[in-house]
Design a protein around this motif. Sequence first.
Motif, short mmCIF file in Angstrom:
data_model
loop_
_atom_site.label_atom_id
_atom_site.label_comp_id
_atom_site.label_asym_id
_atom_site.label_seq_id
_atom_site.Cartn_x
_atom_site.Cartn_y
_atom_site.Cartn_z
N ARG A 124 -44.12 26.59 3.69
CA ARG A 124 -43.83 25.51 4.63
C ARG A 124 -42.33 25.39 4.88
NH1 ARG A 124 -49.18 26.10 4.43
NH2 ARG A 124 -50.24 24.42 5.54
N ASP A 125 -41.98 25.00 6.11
CA ASP A 125 -40.62 24.58 6.37
C ASP A 125 -40.64 23.22 7.05
OD1 ASP A 125 -41.34 25.17 8.98
OD2 ASP A 125 -39.62 26.46 9.39
N THR A 126 -39.52 22.55 7.04
CA THR A 126 -39.45 21.21 7.61
C THR A 126 -38.07 20.95 8.16
OG1 THR A 126 -39.75 18.85 7.12
CG2 THR A 126 -38.81 20.18 5.38
N VAL A 127 -38.01 20.19 9.22
CA VAL A 127 -36.75 19.69 9.77
C VAL A 127 -36.81 18.18 9.68
CG1 VAL A 127 -35.14 19.71 11.70
CG2 VAL A 127 -36.74 21.62 11.40
N ILE A 128 -35.85 17.59 9.00
CA ILE A 128 -35.87 16.15 8.81
C ILE A 128 -34.56 15.52 9.27
CG2 ILE A 128 -37.53 16.15 6.91
CD1 ILE A 128 -35.21 15.94 4.96
N LYS A 129 -34.68 14.31 9.76
CA LYS A 129 -33.50 13.52 10.12
C LYS A 129 -33.38 12.38 9.13
CE LYS A 129 -33.65 10.85 13.76
NZ LYS A 129 -33.62 10.42 15.18
N GLY A 130 -32.22 12.25 8.52
CA GLY A 130 -31.95 11.16 7.60
C GLY A 130 -30.92 10.22 8.17
N ILE A 131 -31.24 8.95 8.21
CA ILE A 131 -30.31 7.93 8.70
C ILE A 131 -30.02 6.97 7.57
CG2 ILE A 131 -29.97 6.04 10.32
CD1 ILE A 131 -31.76 7.49 12.28
N ILE A 132 -28.75 6.80 7.27
CA ILE A 132 -28.31 5.93 6.19
C ILE A 132 -27.81 4.61 6.77
CG2 ILE A 132 -26.64 5.64 4.30
CD1 ILE A 132 -26.66 8.76 4.12
N GLU A 133 -28.30 3.53 6.21
CA GLU A 133 -27.82 2.20 6.58
C GLU A 133 -26.96 1.70 5.42
OE1 GLU A 133 -31.27 -0.15 7.39
OE2 GLU A 133 -32.01 1.23 8.92
N PRO A 134 -25.63 1.71 5.58
CA PRO A 134 -24.73 1.36 4.47
C PRO A 134 -24.84 -0.11 4.05
CG PRO A 134 -23.59 2.60 6.18
CD PRO A 134 -24.90 2.16 6.76
N GLN A 135 -24.19 -0.41 2.95
CA GLN A 135 -24.12 -1.77 2.46
C GLN A 135 -23.21 -2.60 3.35
OE1 GLN A 135 -22.79 0.20 -1.06
NE2 GLN A 135 -24.13 -1.04 -2.36
N GLY A 136 -23.33 -3.90 3.22
CA GLY A 136 -22.49 -4.82 3.97
C GLY A 136 -22.30 -6.10 3.20
N LYS A 137 -21.62 -7.03 3.83
CA LYS A 137 -21.27 -8.27 3.15
C LYS A 137 -22.51 -9.02 2.66
CE LYS A 137 -18.52 -12.48 3.70
NZ LYS A 137 -17.61 -13.24 4.60
N ASN A 138 -23.56 -9.05 3.49
CA ASN A 138 -24.78 -9.76 3.11
C ASN A 138 -25.94 -8.79 2.84
OD1 ASN A 138 -23.65 -12.41 3.52
ND2 ASN A 138 -23.75 -11.99 5.72
N LYS A 139 -25.59 -7.53 2.58
CA LYS A 139 -26.60 -6.50 2.34
C LYS A 139 -26.10 -5.59 1.23
CE LYS A 139 -28.93 -2.68 4.80
NZ LYS A 139 -28.24 -1.57 4.09
N PRO A 140 -26.38 -5.91 -0.02
CA PRO A 140 -25.83 -5.14 -1.14
C PRO A 140 -26.45 -3.77 -1.34
CG PRO A 140 -27.33 -6.82 -1.95
CD PRO A 140 -27.17 -7.07 -0.48
N TYR A 141 -27.56 -3.48 -0.67
CA TYR A 141 -28.29 -2.23 -0.90
C TYR A 141 -28.02 -1.22 0.22
CZ TYR A 141 -31.48 -4.72 2.22
OH TYR A 141 -32.02 -5.44 3.27
N VAL A 142 -28.25 0.04 -0.12
CA VAL A 142 -28.22 1.15 0.84
C VAL A 142 -29.65 1.52 1.20
CG1 VAL A 142 -27.51 3.54 1.26
CG2 VAL A 142 -26.07 2.05 -0.14
N THR A 143 -29.92 1.77 2.47
CA THR A 143 -31.24 2.20 2.90
C THR A 143 -31.14 3.59 3.51
OG1 THR A 143 -31.88 -0.08 3.39
CG2 THR A 143 -33.26 1.67 4.31
N LEU A 144 -32.03 4.48 3.10
CA LEU A 144 -32.14 5.82 3.67
C LEU A 144 -33.49 5.94 4.34
CD1 LEU A 144 -31.38 8.81 4.12
CD2 LEU A 144 -32.22 9.26 1.81
N ARG A 145 -33.49 6.25 5.64
CA ARG A 145 -34.74 6.44 6.38
C ARG A 145 -34.84 7.91 6.78
NH1 ARG A 145 -36.49 1.32 7.18
NH2 ARG A 145 -34.88 -0.31 7.29
N VAL A 146 -35.95 8.54 6.39
CA VAL A 146 -36.18 9.97 6.64
C VAL A 146 -37.38 10.13 7.58
CG1 VAL A 146 -36.77 12.18 5.60
CG2 VAL A 146 -35.23 10.61 4.40
#
Length: 240
Positions: A124-146
Amino acid sequence: MLKKLTICAFASLLLLPIPHASAEPNDLDEFRSKLSNEWLLVKNDRLRKIKTYARLEDGKRYRSFKVEATLDTNVESLARVLLDFENYTRWFWKTRESKLIRQNSPTEYVVYMVHDAPYGLPDRDTVIKGIIEPQGKNKPYVTLRVTAIPDALPAKPPLVRMVAEEMTIKFTPLSDNQVEMTTEGYFDPGGVVPAWAANFVQRNAPYAVLLALQRMTQREEYAKGKTPLPFPIYNANNLP
């Protein structure tokens, strides 16, 4: 020895051997009969602080998965592992090729990967797009969407292109140099794959992936890396 089934994971997901098919169908049938559209606890490792879940969703060929874990690392080390795309072959599930195709922005990446498949089936092969939502003043966590983008590159026969790979991964820094990580996702390897085999991997791989990811964050090049990251990272002791 027969090669073992591979399903990509960002997620997900690594390194548990798959028993021979003849030993598994009854157990898998029993497990499958318990699944519904509610999360079912699959594994609870209290020592390593990892829980995995599975459920069935309408319109999907295979089960979805969820992982909840507390990792002994920090967000910066995790980011360094996850952004080192060329070295996914060192830890990601049965990956024999991994490379960054393009970086659309400091927080958006397109990655190509090739995975081994069972003997007699095309890899198998795959092509994926990853989008990172960084932390912010009222958002202490990082989110990665694949998300899988199977048509982003021409097909490469005899490889079979994975048709779905959806993951949302949330990294929340804790005190004492720990990170709370929650992942939800779904994979479809495309082509013809026995459902019991694909589901068995999706049942076990998330746990193994977490163990491998934890090990990678302890390597000196990630734990003590000094190369600037493309977006700001805050650990629990220096949140904005």
